[in-house]
Design an enzyme around this catalytic site. Structure first.
Site, mmCIF file in Angstrom:
data_model
loop_
_atom_site.group_PDB
_atom_site.id
_atom_site.type_symbol
_atom_site.label_atom_id
_atom_site.label_comp_id
_atom_site.label_asym_id
_atom_site.label_seq_id
_atom_site.Cartn_x
_atom_site.Cartn_y
_atom_site.Cartn_z
ATOM 1 N N THR A 59 0.832 -1.209 0.000
ATOM 2 C CA THR A 59 0.000 0.000 0.000
ATOM 3 C C THR A 59 0.868 1.261 0.000
ATOM 4 O O THR A 59 2.014 1.248 0.446
ATOM 5 C CB THR A 59 -0.886 0.046 1.263
ATOM 6 O OG1 THR A 59 -0.056 -0.085 2.429
ATOM 7 C CG2 THR A 59 -1.923 -1.059 1.254
ATOM 8 N N LYS A 91 8.551 4.340 2.856
ATOM 9 C CA LYS A 91 9.893 4.884 2.559
ATOM 10 C C LYS A 91 10.276 5.981 3.553
ATOM 11 O O LYS A 91 10.558 7.127 3.178
ATOM 12 C CB LYS A 91 9.987 5.426 1.135
ATOM 13 C CG LYS A 91 9.803 4.353 0.070
ATOM 14 C CD LYS A 91 10.126 4.892 -1.306
ATOM 15 C CE LYS A 91 9.971 3.850 -2.379
ATOM 16 N NZ LYS A 91 8.574 3.459 -2.672
ATOM 17 N N PHE A 92 10.304 5.617 4.831
ATOM 18 C CA PHE A 92 10.738 6.579 5.859
ATOM 19 C C PHE A 92 12.151 7.060 5.535
ATOM 20 O O PHE A 92 12.967 6.303 4.987
ATOM 21 C CB PHE A 92 10.733 5.900 7.231
ATOM 22 C CG PHE A 92 9.356 5.554 7.735
ATOM 23 C CD1 PHE A 92 8.540 6.522 8.292
ATOM 24 C CD2 PHE A 92 8.875 4.248 7.642
ATOM 25 C CE1 PHE A 92 7.260 6.204 8.754
ATOM 26 C CE2 PHE A 92 7.608 3.926 8.104
ATOM 27 C CZ PHE A 92 6.807 4.901 8.654
ATOM 28 N N ALA A 93 12.439 8.322 5.899
ATOM 29 C CA ALA A 93 13.759 8.874 5.532
ATOM 30 C C ALA A 93 14.217 9.965 6.491
ATOM 31 O O ALA A 93 15.013 10.821 6.114
ATOM 32 C CB ALA A 93 13.710 9.421 4.110
#
Ligand code: BMP
Length: 255
Positions: A59, A91-93
Site C-alpha cells: 500500500t 519509505k521513511f527517511a
C-alpha cells in the site's frame, strides 16, 4: 540451484518472515501487488479480487483520498480471508525520533496494521532504531531500500554496500531489502519492484524487467503495480504474474 522458500525459512527468527514463507508455500505465490489506487472502495475491490493470488499487498496509504479507520478494519478482514501480509511502502527517511512518530502516530498509525514497512538508509542507523521501537514488539519487519528501479537512482555502489552493513547490524528487525537483485549473501529477503511482462519503462523513468529476470537475479518477492491494477481484467493478470513468478522460482530452484 537456489534454496527453496521452505529451506530459507529455517534461517530466520523474525516472525513476519516465518509467516511470509508459510503464505508463499500455501499459495504458490511470490507475487506482491502494488495497489496504488486513490479511493478506498476501488482499492478494497481490487484487494478482494487479487487476494487469492498474492503473498503480500503493498500500500501507499497516503495516496488514499477518503482514508478512515473503517478502511483499515475492512482491509484486515480481507487479509484474514485471503491470507497475505500487508507492506506499507512508506519509505521513511528522517531521524529516528521523527520516524518513530510517523510510524506509530498521526492519522495512519502504520505500525498498528502494516506487517512490513520500509526505509531509506540515508539518515544512518538511527532510522532503524526509531522504527524498531515502534514495530519490533508488535512483530513487524523492516525492508531497507538498497536500490531503486528508477533511472538515475543514486542508491548504487558504496551506498548499497552501506545499506547492507546497516541491515547486518539490525538483523532482529531488518528482514531484507528493496532491490533489483540478491545484494547480499546473508539471509535477507529481496523485494523487487519495476516488474512487468509487457512494458520496459514508463514516462517518469520507471524501468521494468520480467518476473523471470527478477527471480533469476535473486529476487524473492516480485512487486507488480500497473501491470495488474491497470489491466481490464485484474484477476487474469494477477494469475498471469503469479504463474510467471512461481514458474521462474521453480525453474531456479531446480537448476
Ligand atoms: P508499477 O509496477 O506500477 O510501476 O509500481 C511499482 C510500485 O513499486 C510503486 O508503488 C512504487 O512506489 C514502488 N517502487 C518502485 O517502483 N521502485 C522502487 O525502487 C521502490 C518502490 O517502492
Amino acid at each position: 540451484m537456489v534454496d527453496t522458500y521452505t529451506e530459507r525459512a529455517a534461517h530466520y527468527t523474525n516472525s513476519v518472515v516465518q509467516r511470509l514463507f508459510g503464505i508463499i508455500q500455501r499459495k504458490n505465490s511470490n507475487l506482491c501487488v502494488a495497489a496504488d489506487l486513490t479511493r478506498k472502495t476501488a482499492l478494497l475491490t481490487l484487494v478482494d479480487a487479487v487476494g487469492p493470488y498474492i503473498c503480500v499487498l503493498k500500500t501507499h496509504i497516503d495516496i488514499l483520498e477518503d482514508f478512515d479507520q473503517e478502511f483499515i478494519r475492512r482491509l484486515q478482514e480481507l487479509q484474514a480471508r485471503h491470507d497475505f501480509l500487508i507492506f506499507e511502502d512508506r519509505k521513511f527517511a528522517d531521524i529516528g525520533n521523527t520516524v518513530k512518530l510517523q510510524y506509530t502516530s498521526g492519522i495512519y498509525k502504520i505500525s498498528s496494521w502494516a506487517d512490513i514497512t520500509n526505509a531509506h538508509p540515508l539518515p544512518g542507523d538511527g532510522i532503524v532504531a526509531g522504527l524498531k521501537e515502534g514495530g519490533l514488539e508488535k512483530g513487524r519487519g523492516l525492508l531497507l531500500l538498497a536500490e531503486m528501479s528508477s533511472e538515475g537512482s543514486m542508491a548504487t555502489g558504496s551506498y548499497t554496500e552501506s545499506c547492507i552493513s546497516m541491515a547486518q547490524r539490525n538483523k532482529d528487525f531488518v528482514i531484507g531489502f528493496v532491490a533489483g537483485r540478491k545484494v547480499s549473501d546473508d539471509d535477507f529477503l529481496v523485494f523487487t519492484p519495476g516488474v512487468s511482462l509487457d512494458t520496459s519503462r514508463d514516462s517518469f523513468g520507471q524501468q521494468y524487467r520480467t518476473p523471470q529476470q527478477a527471480i533469476d537475479s535473486g529476487s524473492d518477492v516480485i512487486i507488480v503495480g500497473r501491470g495488474i491494477y491497470g489491466a481490464e481484467d485484474v484477476v487474469v493478470e494477477a494469475k498471469r504474474y503469479r504463474d510467471a513468478g512461481w514458474a521462474a522460482y521453480l525453474a531456479a530452484s531446480l537448476e
